[in-house]
Structure formats: structure tokens, C-alpha cells
Design a protein around this motif. Structure first.
Motif, mmCIF file in Angstrom:
data_model
loop_
_atom_site.group_PDB
_atom_site.id
_atom_site.type_symbol
_atom_site.label_atom_id
_atom_site.label_comp_id
_atom_site.label_asym_id
_atom_site.label_seq_id
_atom_site.Cartn_x
_atom_site.Cartn_y
_atom_site.Cartn_z
ATOM 1 N N GLU A 240 -2.054 -26.865 -6.233
ATOM 2 C CA GLU A 240 -2.644 -25.532 -6.206
ATOM 3 C C GLU A 240 -2.848 -25.076 -7.646
ATOM 4 O O GLU A 240 -1.928 -25.147 -8.474
ATOM 5 N N LEU A 241 -4.055 -24.632 -7.943
ATOM 6 C CA LEU A 241 -4.328 -24.037 -9.249
ATOM 7 C C LEU A 241 -3.834 -22.591 -9.184
ATOM 8 O O LEU A 241 -4.333 -21.802 -8.381
ATOM 9 N N ALA A 242 -2.859 -22.254 -9.994
ATOM 10 C CA ALA A 242 -2.217 -20.950 -9.867
ATOM 11 C C ALA A 242 -1.829 -20.388 -11.224
ATOM 12 O O ALA A 242 -1.895 -21.073 -12.245
ATOM 13 N N LYS A 243 -1.435 -19.126 -11.190
ATOM 14 C CA LYS A 243 -0.886 -18.443 -12.371
ATOM 15 C C LYS A 243 -1.797 -18.553 -13.589
ATOM 16 O O LYS A 243 -1.349 -18.774 -14.718
ATOM 17 N N MET A 244 -3.103 -18.397 -13.344
ATOM 18 C CA MET A 244 -4.038 -18.380 -14.467
ATOM 19 C C MET A 244 -4.137 -16.959 -15.006
ATOM 20 O O MET A 244 -4.397 -16.018 -14.256
ATOM 21 N N ALA A 245 -3.936 -16.806 -16.289
ATOM 22 C CA ALA A 245 -4.017 -15.494 -16.932
ATOM 23 C C ALA A 245 -4.458 -15.663 -18.376
ATOM 24 O O ALA A 245 -4.054 -16.609 -19.047
ATOM 25 N N VAL A 246 -5.295 -14.735 -18.830
ATOM 26 C CA VAL A 246 -5.760 -14.740 -20.224
ATOM 27 C C VAL A 246 -5.454 -13.379 -20.824
ATOM 28 O O VAL A 246 -5.681 -12.346 -20.191
#
Length: 318
Positions: A240-246
Motif C-alpha cells: 500500500e502506498l501510504a503516508k505521503m506528505a510534503v
């Protein structure tokens, strides 16, 4: 000019403006030479009406590529000078039609010799140049219609900034950054849930030790973003592609895309069947990014998050 030699192409607007002023000033003197009483800025409207037909301001603006207010102002000026008349449209009383007055039509008849002389002068000028300015203008107009100069500069800015982005693997010293980046964006739109706390405050135990990966984005040697590949037990997807934040200060530099691409490259290299993700449709830029990365909407998976209202998947199968 030495100034333009020093500035180069950055001053293209200023240089074109000087050229335009030169030609416009000459056009005013040419009109005086032929005693037609026209101002250079009136010419597009005058020419559009020189066929003798009445037209609306809206129609004229559309044909000559000017704004409605600009044409309206020119029509008012030409009316005051007796060159244009305005009347109600007999077929539709709600519309006003403008046309050349008898004085304007007389100018239209007499101006033909001026057209011939001006055209011949310009042809002579073009023949003395190595580059056909008229054709070049056509090419520039076409290309800028396809993609504006602003958009082209934005693309160059993004490409340059992308070169400053470095995607690196997670290390324990980035634990606080991983948590704070995600908590900042989640709190901005939603509430932090229990599943978030487990992953964000214990990434080693809940993501990496279970076969997943975490990626950090560096920009100018500062942590600018993060995302994770969480190992999942699924028949179609391995991660799972998760916890993406910029970070807010680093947005608009393609960092999200570069993080996502690095994660997908890692998943594919590991032999994964595919990658899954969960999101919310109010996050339009994020949804657009996922589509750009190749994800498509799917349904039917259980989720631990209240905020999830869309699920997407990307398959690596041939």
C-alpha cells in the motif's frame, strides 16, 4: 542595442514593445501623410467594418482578438470623430450594430492606395532581412496559443527545482520528521486516527520490520517530504502506498511525484504484483498525482480509516 545584448532573451517583452512603439509611431505619421484622419489603434475595427456591414461590438472583438471593453472604447472614439455610426439591430432590438458612417466609407475607398504603398514598403523591408518577421510572428502566436510563455517558464522552474530533490531511504533519525510531516497534513483536512498513530510513532515496528519501506525527500539538504510502502496481504497487491506528505514550503516542486515514483520503482523491483492506496476525493491534487503515477479507481477493500472514500490500484502485471 547594448542593453538587449546584456539582458538577452529575458527582455523580449521590452524589445517587442519598443518595436511596436516604433511601428505605431510611424503608422500615425503615415496616416497623416495620406490625410485619412485615422489613429493606428482604430485600424483593426475600421478594417473589420470596411465591408460596409453593421456588426456588434462583441462580434468585432471576437474577430480581431481584442477585449469587449477595448473595442467599445475604440468605437466610442471613432463615433465622436464621425467615422462610425451606431443603431439598433432591426432584427433584434436588444442589440446595437455599429458601421462606418458615410465619412468612414469615403476613407475606406480612398485608403486603398495607402494599403498598396504600405504593403509594398513592408515587402521591401522583408526582402532585406534574413528572417521573415511576419512568418515568425505567426509561428510564435501559434506556439504561445498551445502553451503560454508563463506555463513554459513554470515548467522550466519545476525542472530546475526537481534537480535539487533527492529521494533517500528512511533512517531512525528521521522518525520525528516522518511523524510531523504526516500529522501536519492530516490535521489540516481530517482528524488523526488510531491507525495513523501506530504507523507514525512506531514506523520501524509497524512498517519496515513488516517488510515495508519508507522514503524521505531532501530539498536543499532539508527534509521536505515522505511516503511509505506498507506490506499488505492481498491477492492483487503486495504493498500500500501510504503516508505521503510534503512540507507546505516545498510544495509545487514535484516532490510528491518523485516520492511516488521511487516507491513504485521499489515495489516493481521487488517483484510485487501491484500497489494499492487509499485517499479522499477532496484532495484533488493528490488524486491527480495518483492518476499521473498510473493508479486507477477500484472498490471492495476494507479500510481502517474514516477519511477514506476512494481506493486506487496499480497493477504491474504484463
Amino acid at each position: 542595442m547594448d542593453f538587449f545584448d546584456r539582458t538577452g532573451k529575458m527582455a523580449i517583452g521590452s524589445r517587442l514593445r519598443l518595436l511596436t512603439e516604433n511601428v505605431t509611431n510611424n503608422a500615425a505619421e503615415i496616416n497623416k501623410l495620406y490625410s485619412n484622419g485615422l489613429q493606428p489603434k482604430w485600424f483593426p475595427v475600421f478594417y473589420e467594418l470596411s465591408d460596409g456591414k453593421g456588426k456588434t461590438i462583441t462580434a468585432i472583438a471576437r474577430e480581431i482578438g481584442h477585449s469587449h471593453p477595448s473595442v467599445s472604447t475604440i468605437v466610442s472614439e471613432m463615433t465622436k470623430n464621425g467615422i462610425i455610426t451606431e443603431k439598433k439591430d432591426e432584427a433584434d432590438g436588444r442589440r446595437n450594430l455599429v458601421s462606418l458612417s458615410p465619412q468612414g466609407m469615403a476613407i475606406a475607398q480612398n485608403i486603398q492606395v495607402q494599403y498598396t504603398d504600405v504593403n509594398n514598403a513592408i515587402e521591401e523591408l522583408l526582402a532585406q532581412t534574413r528572417h521573415n518577421l511576419w512568418k515568425a510572428i505567426e509561428e510564435w502566436e501559434f506556439l504561445l496559443e498551445q502553451k503560454s510563455l508563463l506555463k513554459r517558464v513554470q515548467d522550466q522552474k519545476k525542472r530546475r527545482e526537481e534537480q535539487k530533490v533527492e529521494i533517500i531511504d528512511y533512517r531512525p533519525e528521521y522518525k520525528a520528521d516522518f511523524a510531523s510531516l504526516n500529522e501536519e497534513w492530516i490535521s489540516r483536512y481530517f482528524k488523526i486516527e488510531e491507525a495513523d498513530r501506530k504507523a507514525l510513532h512506531h514506523p520501524q515496528e509497524n512498517i519496515i520490520d513488516k517488510g515495508g519501506y519508507i522514503f524521505m525527500a531532501m530539498y536543499d539538504n532539508k527534509i521536505a517530504g515522505t511516503c511509505a510502502l506498507v506490506k499488505i496481504d492481498d491477492t492483487e497487491y503486495d504493498y500500500e502506498l501510504a503516508k505521503m506528505a510534503v512540507a507546505p514550503w516545498a510544495q509545487g516542486k514535484s516532490i510528491g511525484y518523485l516520492l511516488g515514483k521511487a516507491a513504485l520503482d521499489k515495489a516493481k523491483a521487488s517483484g510485487a504484483k501491484g500497489v494499492y492506496l487509499e485517499s479522499n476525493t477532496i484532495l484533488k491534487p493528490a488524486i491527480s498525482l495518483y492518476h499521473k503515477l498510473g493508479f486507477e479507481k477500484i472498490v471492495g477493500h476494507q479500510t481502517p480509516y474514516e477519511r477514506c472514500n476512494i481506493q486506487m490500484g496499480l497493477s504491474f502485471k504484463a
